[in-house]
Design a protein around this motif. Sequence first.
Motif, short mmCIF file in Angstrom:
data_model
loop_
_atom_site.label_atom_id
_atom_site.label_comp_id
_atom_site.label_asym_id
_atom_site.label_seq_id
_atom_site.Cartn_x
_atom_site.Cartn_y
_atom_site.Cartn_z
N ASP A 163 0.81 -1.22 0.00
CA ASP A 163 0.00 0.00 0.00
C ASP A 163 0.84 1.26 0.00
OD1 ASP A 163 -2.27 -1.54 0.02
OD2 ASP A 163 -2.70 -1.26 2.15
N ASP A 164 2.09 1.18 0.44
CA ASP A 164 2.94 2.37 0.52
C ASP A 164 3.73 2.60 -0.77
OD1 ASP A 164 4.56 0.17 0.74
OD2 ASP A 164 5.76 0.95 2.41
N PHE A 165 3.43 1.86 -1.80
CA PHE A 165 4.13 2.01 -3.08
C PHE A 165 3.90 3.41 -3.64
CE2 PHE A 165 4.03 1.33 -7.79
CZ PHE A 165 5.36 1.05 -7.96
N GLU A 166 5.00 4.10 -3.97
CA GLU A 166 4.90 5.47 -4.46
C GLU A 166 5.26 5.61 -5.94
OE1 GLU A 166 7.37 7.80 -1.92
OE2 GLU A 166 5.96 7.71 -0.24
N GLY A 167 5.67 4.53 -6.55
CA GLY A 167 6.02 4.59 -7.95
C GLY A 167 7.52 4.54 -8.16
N THR A 168 7.92 3.97 -9.29
CA THR A 168 9.32 3.95 -9.70
C THR A 168 9.40 4.15 -11.19
OG1 THR A 168 9.33 1.56 -10.04
CG2 THR A 168 10.03 2.36 -7.86
N CYS A 169 10.54 4.64 -11.65
CA CYS A 169 10.80 4.77 -13.08
C CYS A 169 12.00 3.89 -13.42
CB CYS A 169 11.08 6.23 -13.44
SG CYS A 169 11.45 6.48 -15.19
N GLU A 170 11.78 2.91 -14.26
CA GLU A 170 12.80 1.90 -14.55
C GLU A 170 13.53 2.23 -15.85
OE1 GLU A 170 12.45 -2.69 -13.99
OE2 GLU A 170 11.75 -2.20 -16.01
N ILE A 171 14.82 2.42 -15.75
CA ILE A 171 15.64 2.67 -16.93
C ILE A 171 16.46 1.43 -17.22
CG2 ILE A 171 17.51 4.05 -17.90
CD1 ILE A 171 16.67 6.35 -16.17
N THR A 172 16.36 0.93 -18.44
CA THR A 172 17.09 -0.26 -18.83
C THR A 172 18.39 0.14 -19.52
OG1 THR A 172 15.07 -1.56 -19.10
CG2 THR A 172 17.03 -2.37 -20.22
N GLU A 173 19.50 -0.27 -18.93
CA GLU A 173 20.82 -0.04 -19.49
C GLU A 173 21.51 -1.38 -19.64
OE1 GLU A 173 22.12 2.59 -20.62
OE2 GLU A 173 21.10 4.31 -19.72
N GLY A 174 21.64 -1.83 -20.87
CA GLY A 174 22.20 -3.16 -21.09
C GLY A 174 21.30 -4.22 -20.50
N LEU A 175 21.82 -5.00 -19.55
CA LEU A 175 21.02 -6.03 -18.90
C LEU A 175 20.53 -5.62 -17.52
CD1 LEU A 175 23.09 -9.24 -19.80
CD2 LEU A 175 21.02 -8.36 -20.91
N ALA A 176 20.77 -4.36 -17.13
CA ALA A 176 20.34 -3.89 -15.81
C ALA A 176 19.14 -2.96 -15.95
CB ALA A 176 21.49 -3.15 -15.13
N ASN A 177 18.14 -3.18 -15.10
CA ASN A 177 16.96 -2.31 -15.03
C ASN A 177 17.03 -1.56 -13.71
OD1 ASN A 177 15.99 -3.53 -17.43
ND2 ASN A 177 15.16 -5.21 -16.23
N ILE A 178 17.24 -0.23 -13.80
CA ILE A 178 17.42 0.60 -12.60
C ILE A 178 16.14 1.38 -12.34
CG2 ILE A 178 18.79 2.42 -11.52
CD1 ILE A 178 20.24 0.79 -14.56
N ASN A 179 15.56 1.19 -11.15
CA ASN A 179 14.32 1.85 -10.80
C ASN A 179 14.59 3.16 -10.07
OD1 ASN A 179 12.02 -0.16 -11.46
ND2 ASN A 179 13.61 -1.41 -10.53
N LEU A 180 14.28 4.27 -10.74
CA LEU A 180 14.48 5.58 -10.16
C LEU A 180 13.34 5.93 -9.21
CD1 LEU A 180 15.49 7.59 -13.37
CD2 LEU A 180 17.00 6.42 -11.75
N LYS A 181 13.63 6.76 -8.21
CA LYS A 181 12.60 7.29 -7.34
C LYS A 181 11.86 8.41 -8.06
CE LYS A 181 15.07 6.09 -3.10
NZ LYS A 181 15.66 6.58 -1.84
N PRO A 182 10.61 8.70 -7.66
CA PRO A 182 9.82 9.71 -8.37
C PRO A 182 10.52 11.04 -8.56
CG PRO A 182 8.41 8.50 -6.88
CD PRO A 182 9.81 8.02 -6.62
N LYS A 183 11.31 11.47 -7.57
CA LYS A 183 11.99 12.77 -7.68
C LYS A 183 13.04 12.77 -8.77
CE LYS A 183 15.41 11.71 -4.06
NZ LYS A 183 16.58 11.73 -4.94
#
Length: 216
Positions: free
Chosen positions: A150-170
Amino acid sequence: MTVALAPYSHDYFQSLPNLNTARDAFIESDGPKLVEEIFRPLFTNSGMDRHFGLAMMHRHSNLRAGQIMVTYNNTSTPWNATPGEGMDKPQPMILGLSPEGKLVPTEFRYSKGHKLEIGEKELAFAAKLMAELDKLGLRQLFGLREYPGDDFEGTCEITEGLANINLKPKDYPDGLVQTDTAWYFSETIRKRGCRCTCDNRTDPHGHGAHVITQSG
């Protein structure tokens, strides 16, 4: 119809479409209407809206045999499918519905002691979902995703090569052009509009290597 939980299958993972191919199929099937009129009631009426979300099945990259995609500390990377000494077994985070009628993990999450509950109730729900998808001819397009809390605030996932990095909303990049890829149906998350989306600003039908996906 009954559904059983199957082990991870490298062949099944490799059979998943890329993001844009899945997105095109979603649009052609009038996906937004299905999400609201078919799938949201199915999840909420079954009491699964705080256990699973609906996932649009896709993959961002190829994996070698013996590898699985595992999320830890907001970044997913290929791991050896056999845990290292003293490590807990990564638990399913995204599950697809195979042509053989099995619930198949495609991506995992690592947290010591964490375990996604998949018992008789969850398998019965997967059977309901599969039956509905089969009526629509869309079993290959949709699956299940672990509910993020319930506390999920969202993430933005950037795929670089084989890594998916989830950014914080800010830290979200400017100019996101979003394409939905997963949906959560609890009122808590729906009020905040949290979902998974894709930003493909340079070419809405491109199949480039650099992909941005967002939750929330």
